[in-house]
Design a protein around this motif. Sequence first.
Motif, PDB file in Angstrom:
ATOM      1  N   GLY A 262      -5.964 -13.144  -3.502  1.00 42.77           N
ATOM      2  CA  GLY A 262      -5.332 -12.069  -2.767  1.00 42.77           C
ATOM      3  C   GLY A 262      -5.568 -10.757  -3.485  1.00 42.77           C
ATOM      4  O   GLY A 262      -6.113 -10.724  -4.597  1.00 42.77           O
ATOM      5  N   LEU A 263      -5.177  -9.687  -2.840  1.00 43.48           N
ATOM      6  CA  LEU A 263      -5.288  -8.352  -3.424  1.00 43.48           C
ATOM      7  C   LEU A 263      -3.981  -7.615  -3.238  1.00 43.48           C
ATOM      8  O   LEU A 263      -3.328  -7.745  -2.201  1.00 43.48           O
ATOM      9  CB  LEU A 263      -6.398  -7.545  -2.747  1.00 43.48           C
ATOM     10  N   LEU A 264      -3.618  -6.833  -4.209  1.00 40.77           N
ATOM     11  CA  LEU A 264      -2.493  -5.904  -4.098  1.00 40.77           C
ATOM     12  C   LEU A 264      -2.991  -4.582  -4.664  1.00 40.77           C
ATOM     13  O   LEU A 264      -3.330  -4.508  -5.846  1.00 40.77           O
ATOM     14  CB  LEU A 264      -1.267  -6.401  -4.859  1.00 40.77           C
ATOM     15  N   GLY A 265      -3.091  -3.586  -3.817  1.00 41.38           N
ATOM     16  CA  GLY A 265      -3.609  -2.298  -4.262  1.00 41.38           C
ATOM     17  C   GLY A 265      -5.014  -2.391  -4.812  1.00 41.38           C
ATOM     18  O   GLY A 265      -5.358  -1.687  -5.753  1.00 41.38           O
ATOM     19  N   GLY A 266      -5.821  -3.290  -4.258  1.00 36.82           N
ATOM     20  CA  GLY A 266      -7.180  -3.472  -4.728  1.00 36.82           C
ATOM     21  C   GLY A 266      -7.306  -4.316  -5.982  1.00 36.82           C
ATOM     22  O   GLY A 266      -8.407  -4.537  -6.473  1.00 36.82           O
ATOM     23  N   MET A 267      -6.190  -4.781  -6.505  1.00 33.44           N
ATOM     24  CA  MET A 267      -6.183  -5.585  -7.730  1.00 33.44           C
ATOM     25  C   MET A 267      -6.093  -7.072  -7.346  1.00 33.44           C
ATOM     26  O   MET A 267      -5.290  -7.447  -6.492  1.00 33.44           O
ATOM     27  CB  MET A 267      -4.982  -5.223  -8.604  1.00 33.44           C
ATOM     28  N   PRO A 268      -6.896  -7.936  -7.988  1.00 37.79           N
ATOM     29  CA  PRO A 268      -6.873  -9.360  -7.647  1.00 37.79           C
ATOM     30  C   PRO A 268      -5.615 -10.065  -8.160  1.00 37.79           C
ATOM     31  O   PRO A 268      -5.182  -9.850  -9.288  1.00 37.79           O
ATOM     32  CB  PRO A 268      -8.119  -9.914  -8.334  1.00 37.79           C
ATOM     33  N   VAL A 269      -5.058 -10.896  -7.295  1.00 34.95           N
ATOM     34  CA  VAL A 269      -3.888 -11.714  -7.623  1.00 34.95           C
ATOM     35  C   VAL A 269      -4.086 -13.083  -6.976  1.00 34.95           C
ATOM     36  O   VAL A 269      -4.381 -13.159  -5.778  1.00 34.95           O
ATOM     37  CB  VAL A 269      -2.575 -11.096  -7.094  1.00 34.95           C
ATOM     38  N   ALA A 270      -3.951 -14.153  -7.754  1.00 37.47           N
ATOM     39  CA  ALA A 270      -3.993 -15.506  -7.214  1.00 37.47           C
ATOM     40  C   ALA A 270      -2.615 -15.830  -6.648  1.00 37.47           C
ATOM     41  O   ALA A 270      -1.596 -15.633  -7.330  1.00 37.47           O
ATOM     42  CB  ALA A 270      -4.386 -16.497  -8.299  1.00 37.47           C
TER      43      ALA A 270
ATOM     44  N   ALA B 113       0.832  -1.198   0.000  1.00 38.23           N
ATOM     45  CA  ALA B 113       0.000   0.000   0.000  1.00 38.23           C
ATOM     46  C   ALA B 113       0.869   1.251   0.000  1.00 38.23           C
ATOM     47  O   ALA B 113       2.010   1.229   0.454  1.00 38.23           O
ATOM     48  CB  ALA B 113      -0.913  -0.005   1.225  1.00 38.23           C
ATOM     49  N   PRO B 114       0.308   2.355  -0.494  1.00 39.73           N
ATOM     50  CA  PRO B 114       1.049   3.614  -0.462  1.00 39.73           C
ATOM     51  C   PRO B 114       1.157   4.139   0.962  1.00 39.73           C
ATOM     52  O   PRO B 114       0.484   3.664   1.872  1.00 39.73           O
ATOM     53  CB  PRO B 114       0.191   4.542  -1.327  1.00 39.73           C
ATOM     54  N   GLY B 115       2.004   5.128   1.137  1.00 33.23           N
ATOM     55  CA  GLY B 115       2.155   5.754   2.445  1.00 33.23           C
ATOM     56  C   GLY B 115       3.078   6.945   2.353  1.00 33.23           C
ATOM     57  O   GLY B 115       3.694   7.190   1.309  1.00 33.23           O
ATOM     58  N   ASP B 116       3.164   7.682   3.443  1.00 30.81           N
ATOM     59  CA  ASP B 116       4.048   8.844   3.488  1.00 30.81           C
ATOM     60  C   ASP B 116       5.488   8.426   3.221  1.00 30.81           C
ATOM     61  O   ASP B 116       5.977   7.462   3.818  1.00 30.81           O
ATOM     62  CB  ASP B 116       3.962   9.531   4.850  1.00 30.81           C
ATOM     63  N   GLY B 117       6.142   9.138   2.329  1.00 24.77           N
ATOM     64  CA  GLY B 117       7.549   8.883   2.039  1.00 24.77           C
ATOM     65  C   GLY B 117       7.808   7.707   1.118  1.00 24.77           C
ATOM     66  O   GLY B 117       8.952   7.385   0.838  1.00 24.77           O
ATOM     67  N   ILE B 118       6.758   7.056   0.653  1.00 21.78           N
ATOM     68  CA  ILE B 118       6.939   5.903  -0.240  1.00 21.78           C
ATOM     69  C   ILE B 118       6.803   6.391  -1.679  1.00 21.78           C
ATOM     70  O   ILE B 118       5.738   6.834  -2.103  1.00 21.78           O
ATOM     71  CB  ILE B 118       5.929   4.784   0.070  1.00 21.78           C
TER      72      ILE B 118
END
Length: 183
Positions: free
Chosen positions: A105-113, A46-51
Amino acid sequence: MIGPAKSKSFDVVDSADGCDLLVGSGPTAPAAAARHHVPLIWDGEAPGDGIAVWGASPAGLALAMATREADPHLVAVAHPDIEVGPATRTTRFPDPIGRLETRDGLLGGMPVALARSPNEFAACLATGVKRRVTVLDHGAFLSGVALGAGVAVANGTGRPVWESALPYLEAATEMGLIMAESN
């Protein structure tokens, strides 16, 4: 490399003074980058401050591969470090990984098996209507390249690697990953 570690391959320094970016892995990387006041290239979810760039991981690599497909219907990753979870489907990865039970699974709201690889190898898979694109390599190497290639897409705004898929994938292949496609 910022010390107190010792390395035969890299210079070890006491601070990040003069660094444009830090490349870090794991849940403690954002706090370490914040202490040094340097933007972070991160394998986190996920995004965050300084990333500056996030999702620089095998799953992010698979999502970047999928953005290059007209109609991706499967994005999947098998890696020895993925935790086993309740299976939702069976996915065929290239040998020597083979057919595995995957979980959603999800990464950034995107589906990943996601699947745990049965050996030291890892694979990223993006399947579209007309073709299947795969990367297969040693798990640690694939993870390291996926993380390091994130530097190529840092531009001062926080973003996931798949939002700049082409330069990210080009950097990953220049670093040694090989993508194969089949129909």
